[in-house]
Design a protein around this motif. Structure first.
Motif, PDB file in Angstrom:
ATOM      1  N   LYS A   1       0.860  -1.175   0.000  1.00  0.00           N
ATOM      2  CA  LYS A   1       0.000   0.000   0.000  1.00  0.00           C
ATOM      3  C   LYS A   1       0.900   1.230   0.000  1.00  0.00           C
ATOM      4  CE  LYS A   1      -4.322   1.287   2.241  1.00  0.00           C
ATOM      5  NZ  LYS A   1      -4.053   2.687   2.567  1.00  0.00           N
ATOM      6  N   TYR A   2       0.697   2.097  -0.980  1.00  0.00           N
ATOM      7  CA  TYR A   2       1.476   3.325  -1.036  1.00  0.00           C
ATOM      8  C   TYR A   2       0.486   4.466  -0.820  1.00  0.00           C
ATOM      9  CZ  TYR A   2       4.995   6.663  -2.464  1.00  0.00           C
ATOM     10  OH  TYR A   2       5.893   7.695  -2.479  1.00  0.00           O
ATOM     11  N   PHE A   3       0.284   4.855   0.451  1.00  0.00           N
ATOM     12  CA  PHE A   3      -0.789   5.773   0.834  1.00  0.00           C
ATOM     13  C   PHE A   3      -2.100   5.243   0.282  1.00  0.00           C
ATOM     14  CE2 PHE A   3       3.208   8.168   0.709  1.00  0.00           C
ATOM     15  CZ  PHE A   3       3.296   8.468   2.054  1.00  0.00           C
ATOM     16  N   ASP A   4      -2.776   5.974  -0.612  1.00  0.00           N
ATOM     17  CA  ASP A   4      -4.054   5.469  -1.106  1.00  0.00           C
ATOM     18  C   ASP A   4      -3.920   4.783  -2.463  1.00  0.00           C
ATOM     19  OD1 ASP A   4      -3.328   7.770  -2.319  1.00  0.00           O
ATOM     20  OD2 ASP A   4      -5.302   8.736  -2.229  1.00  0.00           O
ATOM     21  N   ARG A   5      -2.675   4.488  -2.850  1.00  0.00           N
ATOM     22  CA  ARG A   5      -2.471   3.783  -4.119  1.00  0.00           C
ATOM     23  C   ARG A   5      -1.773   2.447  -3.876  1.00  0.00           C
ATOM     24  NH1 ARG A   5       0.691   8.567  -6.653  1.00  0.00           N
ATOM     25  NH2 ARG A   5       0.512   9.124  -4.454  1.00  0.00           N
ATOM     26  N   GLU A   6      -1.561   1.740  -4.955  1.00  0.00           N
ATOM     27  CA  GLU A   6      -0.770   0.522  -4.869  1.00  0.00           C
ATOM     28  C   GLU A   6       0.617   0.772  -5.439  1.00  0.00           C
ATOM     29  OE1 GLU A   6      -2.879  -2.442  -7.007  1.00  0.00           O
ATOM     30  OE2 GLU A   6      -4.157  -2.971  -5.305  1.00  0.00           O
ATOM     31  N   ALA A   7       1.600   0.096  -4.890  1.00  0.00           N
ATOM     32  CA  ALA A   7       2.945   0.142  -5.470  1.00  0.00           C
ATOM     33  C   ALA A   7       3.547  -1.245  -5.296  1.00  0.00           C
ATOM     34  CB  ALA A   7       3.793   1.205  -4.798  1.00  0.00           C
ATOM     35  N   TYR A   8       4.743  -1.411  -5.829  1.00  0.00           N
ATOM     36  CA  TYR A   8       5.402  -2.709  -5.748  1.00  0.00           C
ATOM     37  C   TYR A   8       6.838  -2.529  -5.302  1.00  0.00           C
ATOM     38  CZ  TYR A   8       1.543  -3.665  -8.929  1.00  0.00           C
ATOM     39  OH  TYR A   8       0.305  -3.748  -9.499  1.00  0.00           O
ATOM     40  N   LEU A   9       7.390  -3.580  -4.752  1.00  0.00           N
ATOM     41  CA  LEU A   9       8.823  -3.597  -4.510  1.00  0.00           C
ATOM     42  C   LEU A   9       9.494  -3.941  -5.837  1.00  0.00           C
ATOM     43  CD1 LEU A   9       9.050  -5.490  -1.105  1.00  0.00           C
ATOM     44  CD2 LEU A   9       9.307  -3.035  -1.524  1.00  0.00           C
ATOM     45  N   SER A  10      10.540  -3.235  -6.140  1.00  0.00           N
ATOM     46  CA  SER A  10      11.186  -3.368  -7.443  1.00  0.00           C
ATOM     47  C   SER A  10      11.726  -4.778  -7.664  1.00  0.00           C
ATOM     48  CB  SER A  10      12.340  -2.369  -7.543  1.00  0.00           C
ATOM     49  OG  SER A  10      13.101  -2.653  -8.698  1.00  0.00           O
TER      50      SER A  10
END
Length: 432
Positions: free
Chosen positions: A175-184
RNA sequence: GCCGUCGUAGCUCAGUCGGUAGAGCGUGUGACUGUUAAUCACAAGGUCAACGGUUCGAUCCCGUUCGACGGCGCCA
C-alpha cells in the motif's frame, strides 16, 4: 596503547613468549581437572587458550571452567608453540575475563536445516558462514573496482515502483498511501532512462520477486547488479559481462583463498575463469542437448536440468545467445539476422550452477515495443514514461542483470543460494 | 501453481506388529594437571505437531489442518 592483535594476525606472525590479549568468543572448552582448554575465536580465526589453576586468580579459573560456548571473553597470556594445540600455538592464560556469559548454545553437533535457519542470527557466527560473507564482500569490491575503472557510474534507482518490468514475474504488492505500489524486481527501466545523461550506468540494489520458487537458486530478496550502456550492441555488452565477472573472481582469488578452501572450493578452479567465455546460440545448445539424449524442441526454454547438463563439465561460464522471441521479455531487440530470435545472452555459471546473468540489447523501435506490449496484454499506462525514452533521442543500448548471490553460490560451491546471504528470504521464510 | 518427504526429550534420531517411550549429544552435580567435537559416574528432562475419527485402549491406523525440507515450472 595499540589495540590487541586479532587471532589471525597472531598466528600469521607468532611472537613466541610475548604476551597477547585476545578478545573473542568461546568456541569450545574441554576441562581436565585443574586445566581448562578453551578454544577462542574471533573474526579472523581460532586459538587454544590453556587455563591452569594457580596461574591466574581463582575466580578467573572458575569462570573459564564454567564458560559456556559463545561466551565473550578477554584472555591475556603468553604465546607458546605447542604441537598438542590445534593450530600449533596456544596462549597460556594469566588472565581470563568473562565479558558476557551465554545460555546453552542452541547450535551443537548435528543439526537440522530447520534449526539452523531458525537460529540464523546465531549460525552466522560459524566459520563457513563468515567465509561466505567475506567472499561476497570481495565479489562486490571486485565489481565496483572494475566498473569504476571502465567509466560506469553507480546510480540509485528507486525500490518502490509502479512498473512491472517483466510482466509475468510476480511482484510484492504494498500500500502506497491510497495507491498501490510494488517492490522493485528490476531497476532496468530506470537505468535505461539514466543512460541518456550518464552513458554508462550500473546499480546495486535489492530486488524482490514473489515467485513461489522452491529451488536452490531462488531468493525472494536478492542483491541485483544491473548495468546499462548506451551506444552498445549485445555483443559489446557481453564483453562487459565477461570482463566484469572475471574481475569479481580475480578479487576473490586475491583476497579470499583461505576462505575458498574452507568452503571446499579449490582456487585453481577459478583461475581458469578468463575471457572470452564460450558463446553458443540457443539453437546450437538445443542441438547439443538433443545429442546428449534430452527431449527438446526449438522454442522450449532451457530448464534447470538442461542448464545443468549443458555446463556440468565447464570450468568457465558460458553464454547462450539468441533465444526465441516468444520466451523472452518484451523489451529485447529482435535479431535481424534471425528474426525469430532476440539479441540476448544468458550467462550460465559452470559446473551446473545455472544462470547468473540475463542480458540483452534493448528494442529501440517505439512501434515494435508497443506491439510487443499489446501482444502480451501488458497495461500500457505505467509504461508511458518508458516509451518516452524512445521518443526523445533513442539510441542503441544494451544491459543486463546479475544475481550477486548466484555468483557467490558458484564461487563458494554452495549447495543452496540461501547460504550466500546472511538472512535469507525465501518463499517459506522471512525470519529471523 | 504442481509433485514428493518429514514432524517423538533443548538438539539429532531410534522405537512401539495399537497396551502412555529409549539412545547419543547438550544441560546439572561430582572426579580428573595436556585435552583435541576429551573421558568416567550419577541426575533431571516427553500433551510422541494440532484437531477429529476408528478402537476397550491411538504416539502408532484413517482424515483434516499447520509447520518444515526437497524437486519442477518461472527467473538473476
Amino acid at each position: 596503547m595499540s589495540p590487541p592483535r586479532k587471532i589471525g594476525r597472531i598466528l600469521a606472525s607468532p611472537a613466541v613468549g610475548q604476551e597477547e590479549t585476545v578478545q573473542g568468543w568461546v568456541y569450545r572448552t574441554r576441562s581436565s581437572g585443574a586445566i581448562v582448554y578453551a578454544v577462542v575465536r574471533d573474526s579472523t580465526g581460532i586459538i587454544q587458550v590453556t587455563v591452569k589453576k594457580g596461574n591466574l586468580p581463582e575466580e578467573e579459573f572458575e569462570a573459564a571452567k564454567a564458560a559456556p560456548v559463545e561466551s565473550s571473553v578477554i584472555v591475556t597470556g603468553k604465546l607458546f608453540e605447542d604441537k598438542r594445540a590445534p593450530g600449533g600455538f596456544e596462549i597460556k592464560a594469566s588472565g581470563f575475563k568473562l565479558v558476557g556469559g551465554a545460555m546453552p548454545f542452541p547450535i551443537t553437533e548435528y543439526q537440522s536445516e530447520e534449526l539452523l535457519l531458525d537460529n540464523r542470527h546465531l549460525w552466522i557466527r560459524s566459520r563457513e558462514q563468515a567465509a561466505v560473507m567475506k567472499v561476497k564482500a570481495s565479489v562486490l569490491e571486485g565489481a565496483r573496482a572494475w566498473l569504476k575503472a571502465n567509466d560506469f557510474i553507480e546510480v540509485t534507482p528507486p525500490i518502490l515502483t509502479q512498473n512491472a518490468c517483466e510482466g509475468g514475474v510476480t511482484l510484492f504488492k504494498l500500500k502506497y498511501f491510497d495507491r498501490e505500489a510494488y517492490l522493485s524486481q528490476s531497476a532496468q527501466m530506470y537505468l535505461e532512462a539514466l543512460i541518456f545523461s550518464l552513458d554508462r550506468v550500473y546499480s546495486l540494489t535489492p530486488s524482490f520477486r514473489a515467485e513461489k520458487s522452491r529451488t536452490t537458486r531462488h531468493l525472494t530478496e536478492y542483491w541485483h547488479l544491473e548495468l546499462e550502456e548506451a551506444w552498445t550492441d549485445n555483443a559489446g555488452n557481453m564483453e562487459v559481462q565477461e570482463n566484469l565477472v572475471t574481475a569479481m573472481v580475480e578479487q576473490v582469488l586475491q583476497d579470499r583463498q583461505e576462505e575458498l578452501r574452507l568452503l571446499g572450493r579449490d582456487p585453481a578452479d577459478l583461475r581458469e575463469v578468463r575471457p572470452p567465455f564460450k558463446r553458443v546460440r540457443y539453437s546450437q545448445a538445443i542441438e547439443a542437448l538433443r545429442a546428449q539424449g534430452l527431449d527438446l524442441s526449438f522454442g522450449s526454454d532451457l530448464g534447470a536440468v538442461e542448464e545443468r547438463a549443458f555446463t556440468a563439465n565447464e570450468k568457465v561460464p558460458v553464454f547462450v545467445t539468441n533465444f526465441p522471441k516468444e520466451i523472452k521479455a518484451f523489451y529485447m531487440k529482435e535479431d535481424p539476422e534471425e528474426p525469430s530470435t532476440v539479441k540476448c545472452a544468458d550467462m550460465l555459471a559452470p559446473e551446473g550452477y545455472g544462470e547468473i546473468i540475463g542480458g540483452s540489447e534493448r528494442e529501440t523501435d517505439l512501434d515494435k515495443l508497443v506491439e510487443r506490449l499489446q501482444a502480451l496484454e501488458i497495461p500500457m499506462e505505467a509504461y508511458q514514461w518508458y516509451l518516452d525514452l524512445r521518443r526523445f533521442g533513442s539510441v542503441p543500448h544494451s544491459g543486463f542483470g546479475l544475481g550477486i548471490e548466484r555468483v557467490v553460490r558458484w564461487v563458494c560451491r554452495l549447495e543452496h543460494i540461501r547460504d550466500a546471504v546472511p538472512f535469507p528470504r525465501t518463499v517459506a521464510r522471512c525470519y529471523p
